[in-house]
Structures are given as structure tokens and as C-alpha cells.
Design a protein around this motif. Structure first.
Motif, PDB file in Angstrom:
ATOM      1  N   ASP A 110       4.171 -12.977   5.039  1.00 25.05           N
ATOM      2  CA  ASP A 110       5.078 -14.096   4.773  1.00 25.05           C
ATOM      3  C   ASP A 110       5.159 -14.491   3.300  1.00 25.05           C
ATOM      4  O   ASP A 110       5.825 -15.453   2.951  1.00 25.05           O
ATOM      5  N   THR A 111       4.485 -13.740   2.425  1.00 24.50           N
ATOM      6  CA  THR A 111       4.630 -14.029   0.998  1.00 24.50           C
ATOM      7  C   THR A 111       5.992 -13.554   0.490  1.00 24.50           C
ATOM      8  O   THR A 111       6.397 -13.870  -0.611  1.00 24.50           O
ATOM      9  N   VAL A 112       6.671 -12.757   1.312  1.00 19.24           N
ATOM     10  CA  VAL A 112       8.056 -12.357   0.998  1.00 19.24           C
ATOM     11  C   VAL A 112       8.946 -12.787   2.158  1.00 19.24           C
ATOM     12  O   VAL A 112       8.454 -13.127   3.232  1.00 19.24           O
ATOM     13  N   SER A 145      11.350  -6.578  10.382  1.00 19.80           N
ATOM     14  CA  SER A 145      10.369  -7.645  10.184  1.00 19.80           C
ATOM     15  C   SER A 145       8.948  -7.135  10.351  1.00 19.80           C
ATOM     16  O   SER A 145       7.993  -7.823  10.015  1.00 19.80           O
ATOM     17  N   TYR A 146       8.813  -5.934  10.902  1.00 19.29           N
ATOM     18  CA  TYR A 146       7.500  -5.345  11.149  1.00 19.29           C
ATOM     19  C   TYR A 146       7.436  -4.000  10.432  1.00 19.29           C
ATOM     20  O   TYR A 146       8.469  -3.371  10.189  1.00 19.29           O
ATOM     21  N   ALA A 147       6.210  -3.605  10.096  1.00 23.92           N
ATOM     22  CA  ALA A 147       6.048  -2.344   9.367  1.00 23.92           C
ATOM     23  C   ALA A 147       4.780  -1.645   9.827  1.00 23.92           C
ATOM     24  O   ALA A 147       3.860  -2.266  10.370  1.00 23.92           O
ATOM     25  N   VAL A 148       4.723  -0.346   9.588  1.00 26.65           N
ATOM     26  CA  VAL A 148       3.599   0.468  10.020  1.00 26.65           C
ATOM     27  C   VAL A 148       2.399   0.269   9.093  1.00 26.65           C
ATOM     28  O   VAL A 148       2.543   0.202   7.873  1.00 26.65           O
ATOM     29  N   GLY A 149       1.224   0.150   9.707  1.00 27.33           N
ATOM     30  CA  GLY A 149      -0.021  -0.002   8.947  1.00 27.33           C
ATOM     31  C   GLY A 149      -1.187   0.405   9.822  1.00 27.33           C
ATOM     32  O   GLY A 149      -1.099   1.379  10.553  1.00 27.33           O
ATOM     33  N   GLN A 162       8.380  -0.727  -1.715  1.00 24.26           N
ATOM     34  CA  GLN A 162       7.518  -1.870  -2.022  1.00 24.26           C
ATOM     35  C   GLN A 162       8.184  -3.147  -1.536  1.00 24.26           C
ATOM     36  O   GLN A 162       9.311  -3.470  -1.938  1.00 24.26           O
ATOM     37  N   TYR A 163       7.495  -3.866  -0.650  1.00 25.16           N
ATOM     38  CA  TYR A 163       8.002  -5.171  -0.212  1.00 25.16           C
ATOM     39  C   TYR A 163       6.832  -5.946   0.379  1.00 25.16           C
ATOM     40  O   TYR A 163       6.438  -5.719   1.517  1.00 25.16           O
ATOM     41  N   GLY A 164       6.231  -6.800  -0.412  1.00 27.45           N
ATOM     42  CA  GLY A 164       5.036  -7.524   0.031  1.00 27.45           C
ATOM     43  C   GLY A 164       3.902  -6.552   0.317  1.00 27.45           C
ATOM     44  O   GLY A 164       3.048  -6.829   1.152  1.00 27.45           O
ATOM     45  N   GLY A 165       3.917  -5.412  -0.360  1.00 27.07           N
ATOM     46  CA  GLY A 165       2.945  -4.352  -0.117  1.00 27.07           C
ATOM     47  C   GLY A 165       3.687  -3.039   0.048  1.00 27.07           C
ATOM     48  O   GLY A 165       4.909  -2.985  -0.141  1.00 27.07           O
ATOM     49  N   THR A 166       2.949  -1.984   0.409  1.00 23.06           N
ATOM     50  CA  THR A 166       3.583  -0.682   0.580  1.00 23.06           C
ATOM     51  C   THR A 166       4.086  -0.538   2.010  1.00 23.06           C
ATOM     52  O   THR A 166       3.332  -0.675   2.961  1.00 23.06           O
ATOM     53  N   ILE A 167       5.394  -0.283   2.129  1.00 22.51           N
ATOM     54  CA  ILE A 167       6.007  -0.111   3.448  1.00 22.51           C
ATOM     55  C   ILE A 167       6.244   1.388   3.675  1.00 22.51           C
ATOM     56  O   ILE A 167       7.011   1.999   2.925  1.00 22.51           O
ATOM     57  N   PRO A 168       5.594   1.994   4.680  1.00 20.24           N
ATOM     58  CA  PRO A 168       5.918   3.388   4.989  1.00 20.24           C
ATOM     59  C   PRO A 168       7.402   3.507   5.350  1.00 20.24           C
ATOM     60  O   PRO A 168       7.874   2.832   6.261  1.00 20.24           O
ATOM     61  N   ALA A 169       8.125   4.331   4.606  1.00 25.20           N
ATOM     62  CA  ALA A 169       9.579   4.399   4.784  1.00 25.20           C
ATOM     63  C   ALA A 169      10.015   5.712   5.421  1.00 25.20           C
ATOM     64  O   ALA A 169      10.905   5.722   6.270  1.00 25.20           O
ATOM     65  N   ILE A 170       9.402   6.824   4.988  1.00 26.33           N
ATOM     66  CA  ILE A 170       9.630   8.106   5.670  1.00 26.33           C
ATOM     67  C   ILE A 170       8.254   8.686   5.988  1.00 26.33           C
ATOM     68  O   ILE A 170       7.398   8.769   5.102  1.00 26.33           O
ATOM     69  N   VAL A 171       8.050   9.041   7.233  1.00 27.85           N
ATOM     70  CA  VAL A 171       6.792   9.685   7.622  1.00 27.85           C
ATOM     71  C   VAL A 171       7.123  10.999   8.309  1.00 27.85           C
ATOM     72  O   VAL A 171       8.195  11.156   8.899  1.00 27.85           O
ATOM     73  N   LYS A 172       6.177  11.941   8.206  1.00 25.32           N
ATOM     74  CA  LYS A 172       6.391  13.231   8.884  1.00 25.32           C
ATOM     75  C   LYS A 172       5.048  13.826   9.270  1.00 25.32           C
ATOM     76  O   LYS A 172       4.114  13.858   8.461  1.00 25.32           O
TER      77      LYS A 172
ATOM     78  N   MET B   1      12.430  -1.760  -5.750  1.00 25.28           N
ATOM     79  CA  MET B   1      12.549  -3.224  -5.642  1.00 25.28           C
ATOM     80  C   MET B   1      13.803  -3.583  -4.858  1.00 25.28           C
ATOM     81  O   MET B   1      14.821  -2.918  -4.961  1.00 25.28           O
ATOM     82  N   LEU B   2      13.685  -4.621  -4.054  1.00 24.59           N
ATOM     83  CA  LEU B   2      14.819  -5.040  -3.227  1.00 24.59           C
ATOM     84  C   LEU B   2      15.944  -5.558  -4.127  1.00 24.59           C
ATOM     85  O   LEU B   2      15.732  -6.397  -4.989  1.00 24.59           O
ATOM     86  N   ALA B   3      17.140  -5.024  -3.897  1.00 21.28           N
ATOM     87  CA  ALA B   3      18.280  -5.384  -4.753  1.00 21.28           C
ATOM     88  C   ALA B   3      19.014  -6.610  -4.212  1.00 21.28           C
ATOM     89  O   ALA B   3      19.048  -6.837  -3.000  1.00 21.28           O
ATOM     90  N   LYS B   4      19.598  -7.379  -5.119  1.00 22.66           N
ATOM     91  CA  LYS B   4      20.506  -8.456  -4.710  1.00 22.66           C
ATOM     92  C   LYS B   4      21.801  -7.791  -4.243  1.00 22.66           C
ATOM     93  O   LYS B   4      22.236  -6.785  -4.808  1.00 22.66           O
ATOM     94  N   ARG B   5      22.415  -8.376  -3.246  1.00 27.06           N
ATOM     95  CA  ARG B   5      23.592  -7.731  -2.636  1.00 27.06           C
ATOM     96  C   ARG B   5      24.914  -8.404  -3.014  1.00 27.06           C
ATOM     97  O   ARG B   5      24.987  -9.620  -3.113  1.00 27.06           O
ATOM     98  N   ILE B   6      25.928  -7.579  -3.175  1.00 25.09           N
ATOM     99  CA  ILE B   6      27.297  -8.052  -3.416  1.00 25.09           C
ATOM    100  C   ILE B   6      28.133  -7.717  -2.178  1.00 25.09           C
ATOM    101  O   ILE B   6      28.209  -6.570  -1.757  1.00 25.09           O
TER     102      ILE B   6
END
Lengths: 201, 257
Positions: A110-112, A145-149, A162-172, B1-6
Motif C-alpha cells: 500500500d505504499t503505492v 492488485s496482486y503480484a507473484v512473490g 518496478q512498482y512498490g518493489g520488483t513485480i515479476p512481469a514475464i516468467v518462463k 517506472m509507471l508512466a502518466k497517461r494521456i
């Protein structure tokens, strides 16, 4: 033919339209036989973790998905679909996932702002055919709202955000690929990522 | 980094875009799909379609529009206007929309936000608030296209919306709308300060600087505008270049070139 599992109410048409763009044939289905006959499965993301697992159970798809994946059929999970690949989800309780990959799914800090919504950049963690012809640090569209960890296996991480920490975005891992963002909504980068997946199957 | 959106916004009546006629180099400026493609190519991060069709029987035309847009463009888009029931939401999502924006219906029936968020996920439920200043730094929620005052405090309503499960808030400042004097920074910031979900500022865009102001001082995550884009007063690539030079993170240009 790719079987897109149609187990909920979300926007899965866009995914099919994206595959159409490079003529990858797909079918929206919940039929176990169609899933068995397909050369690949895509599990899209809709709604909440528990509801999604319940829906897969009610459609008697949990067993067929496990069998097909264990037999080596390529599967791509998108957003919640990727999250379901893990052992456990902590969205409004504690729920068992499909368990294809080690780790759990937890709420983003919730810091982001939550949901993590919008275009964010990817950082590659390893070379992968999935990233073929993809520019460095491309923007892709996230909504979750949820992420893998948890006890997530670091060597399965292809790319993160990167969003409030490292978010796994592509896994294989072997025949299993997950994308936390929506490739079907990520412009030309997203289409290329899907195309790259299509070349692996 | 998360971008601001237009986010360009298009009003659609009976399947046709209202006020798009000054576009050049485009054959059918009233075709929502053509305009969506054009905005996508220019680097819009998202689109919003408001269905302003009055009659129910014309709604199916709109669903066809939604499906055709989804087929043609691979960026997210929100659909609003005339959404009253969970079934309405289901229909537009199934047609290919990513998010649904709910305005008046949420005021008369707040449970729709909760029900829809549980069924489809918070990420696709947008609470749209039309707010008007009633005293200094005090705003109230208006419905029915800004004609009716509900007496509800806009800041409180935003907080309630988050609690009910909305995943994003669009805050439209009625006083600023159409004036081109800039977004309502105070209102946008007041809401951004009290909720932890993304905020889209709407109403008042006239210059490139207005976008920078609301994304910085207003703490908005995204800025929505209609006429400055429709009438080509502001081009999205120029806008994004400017924002980038002002140290605002935006999705970079090479993504769509």
C-alpha cells in the motif's frame, strides 16, 4: 489452434483479436476435448483468484489443465491467469492455485497506489526468445492488485517491472509462460510478445 | 517506472463520434474506429468512449462500435454512458472494453460498484464523478450530465467509491469543463490525497501546460481531454515531448513509431 480458456466474464475478445493480427488461430472454449487437441493453451485473467479457481473447478478444467501442462503442452497465463499458475493466492483469504510454479500471489504494498494501473517499463533478467526484437525497457500495460512473490523461483524470471518493489512481469519455466501485464493491450510491443510466444509453440 | 497517461475522450451518438469534424487526412472523421486508430498511432495511452445515445434500442450499435474498436486497436479503453446494471457492464466487457465507467447509476445505487467489482474485478470498474464547487474548496457531486446536484460531498464520495471497490476515479470538474482555462488542480489534488487508487483528471484542458500542471500539482495519474485533441489544437506527440522535458514520465515515443 490455441485454446483460450473462456471461464469468466472479462474482456477476452481483445486477446483473440490480437492473435488474429498475426493469423494465429484460436478458439474460446471450455471444452476439455478442444483443450486436449489444441497445440497451446492460453489462460487469460478475469476477476478474483478464488472465483477463477472455482470457475475452473466447476467446469472440470483443473484436471485437464494439470494433465496437459504436465505432458508438456505450452501454456500462457495472462494477468490473473499467470497468478493461478502458482501454489497459493492470498486475495481475500488463502486459496490453492494450480501449482505449476513455486510461489504465492500477494497484495501489492500500500505504499503505492493499488491497482498498479497503466504503462510501466520492463527490465529483462535473462535472454529469452520471448524478448526477440523487443526494445530495451519497453512499456507494457499493467492492471492488477496482486503480484507473484513468496518462494518464487528467481531463475524463472524473464522480465520484471518496478512498482512498490520488483513485480515479476514475464516468467518462463519449460512449457509454462506467464505475463502479468496485458500483451493484448500493450500496443505493438504486446503484439510482438504474443508473436514470440506463438513461435515457441 | 509507471508512466502518466494521456487519454483522449470520444462522445459517441448512435455509433458516430460527435465533434470530430476538423480532422485532416482522415476519411471518415465521425467513425469511432478510425479516430481510435488515429489516436493510437499518435501515442494515446488509453481511450474513453462515452455513449451519449438517448434511446435504448440504439445501444446495440454502440456495442458493435466497442467490438470494432477492440478488434482494431491494442491499447486499453474505457466505456461509459448509460451503464446502469451489472448486465450492462457484462455486455460492454464481453464486447471488448477493458474498463467501464459508472457515474449517475453509482449515486442512486452504490451497490452496483461493489457488485461489479466483486464480479469483474476492481481493475475494470471506474467511478466517474462530476463535481461542482459550492463553496471555497468544497465540491458536490452532480448527476444527469451535470444538471442535478445530489448534495453529496465529492471528496467523501471518492473515498466511498474506493471502499466500494472502484479501481480508478475520473474526476470531472464541471466549472472547468469546456472553459480551456486548465484543470481544477485543487479538486483533483484533494481527491488524490485521500484515496489510494489512480485518479484521472477531466475538464478544462486548453494548453500543454495545463496537462503538466494537473499531472504534477494535481497529483493526477492521467489526464483526459476531448476537444483539444478532436480539433487538433494539441498534438499528442508534442504534448508528450513537453511533459517529458518537464520531468514527467510518459510512455516514450519509440513505442508507437
Amino acid at each position: 489452434m490455441i485454446a483460450i480458456i473462456d471461464y469468466g466474464a472479462g474482456n477476452i475478445k481483445s486477446l483473440q483479436f490480437a492473435l488474429d493480427k498475426f493469423h494465429l488461430e484460436s478458439e474460446l472454449t471450455t471444452d476439455p476435448q478442444v483443450i486436449r487437441d489444441a497445440r497451446s493453451i492460453i489462460l487469460p485473467g478475469v476477476g478474483a483468484f478464488k472465483d477463477a479457481m472455482d470457475a475452473l473447478s466447476e467446469l472440470n478444467l483443473v484436471t485437464v489443465l494439470k494433465q496437459e501442462v504436465n505432458d508438456g503442452k505450452p501454456i500462457l497465463g495472462i494477468c490473473l491467469g499467470m497468478q493461478l499458475f502458482y501454489e497459493q493466492g492470498f486475495e481475500d483469504g488463502s486459496w490453492e492455485g494450480l501449482g505449476f510454479l513455486k510461489g504465492s500471489v500477494n497484495r501489492i504494498t500500500d505504499t503505492v497506489k493499488v491497482p498498479h494501473m497503466g504503462w510501466n517499463t520492463l527490465t529483462a533478467h535473462q535472454e529469452s526468445p520471448l524478448l526477440k526484437t523487443i526494445a530495451d525497457n519497453p512499456y507494457v500495460y499493467f492492471v492488477h492488485s496482486y503480484a507473484v512473490g513468496g518462494n518464487f523461483e528467481a531463475d524463472t524470471l524473464v522480465a520484471s517491472a518496478q512498482y512498490g518493489g520488483t513485480i515479476p512481469a514475464i516468467v518462463k519455466k519449460r512449457n509454462i509462460v506467464g505475463m502479468q501485464f496485458h500483451p493484448e493491450k500493450s500496443g505493438t510491443t504486446g503484439i510482438q510478445l504474443l508473436k514470440n510466444y506463438g513461435e515457441l509453440i | 517506472m509507471l508512466a502518466k497517461r494521456i487519454i483522449p475522450c470520444l462522445d459517441v451518438d448512435k455509433g458516430r463520434v460527435v465533434k470530430g469534424r476538423k480532422f485532416q487526412n482522415i476519411q471518415d472523421v465521425a467513425d469511432p474506429v478510425e479516430l481510435a486508430k488515429r489516436y493510437n498511432e499518435a501515442g494515446a495511452d488509453e481511450l474513453v468512449f462515452y455513449d451519449i445515445t438517448a434511446s435504448n434500442e440504439d445501444r446495440d450499435i454502440f456495442l458493435d462500435v466497442v467490438e470494432n474498436v477492440a478488434r482494431e486497436i491494442a491499447i486499453p479503453f474505457t466505456v461509459g454512458g448509460g451503464i446502469r446494471t451489472v448486465e450492462d457492464i457484462h455486455k460492454v466487457l464481453r464486447s471488448g472494453a477493458d474498463k467501464v465507467s459508472i457515474n449517475s447509476a453509482a449515486v442512486s445505487n452504490p451497490e452496483i460498484i461493489k457488485k461489479a467489482a466483486l464480479k469483474f474485478g476492481s481493475q475494470c470498474i471506474v467511478l466517474s464523478i462530476d463535481a461542482k464547487e459550492v463553496a471555497e474548496n468544497s465540491w458536490q457531486v452532480y448527476i444527469n450530465g451535470g444538471r442535478k446536484n445530489t448534495g453529496i460531498d465529492a471528496i467523501e464520495w471518492a473515498k466511498r467509491g474506493e471502499q466500494l471497490g472502484a479501481g480508478e476515479i475520473v474526476i470531472n470538474a464541471i466549472d472547468a469543463d469546456g472553459e480551456k482555462d486548465g484543470y481544477n488542480i485543487a479538486l483533483t489534488k484533494a481527491i488524490a490525497d485521500v484515496v489510494n487508487i489512480p485518479i484521472v483528471a477531466s475538464g478544462g484542458a486548453g494548453t500543454i501546460q495545463h496537462f503538466a500542471d494537473v499531472l504534477k500539482e494535481g497529483a493526477a495519474d492521467a489526464a483526459l481531454a476531448a476537444s483539444v485533441f478532436h480539433y487538433e489544437e494539441i498534438s499528442i506527440p508534442e504534448l508528450k515531448d513537453y511533459l517529458e522535458s518537464d520531468a514527467i514520465t510518459v510512455r516514450s515515443e519509440n513505442e508507437w513509431k
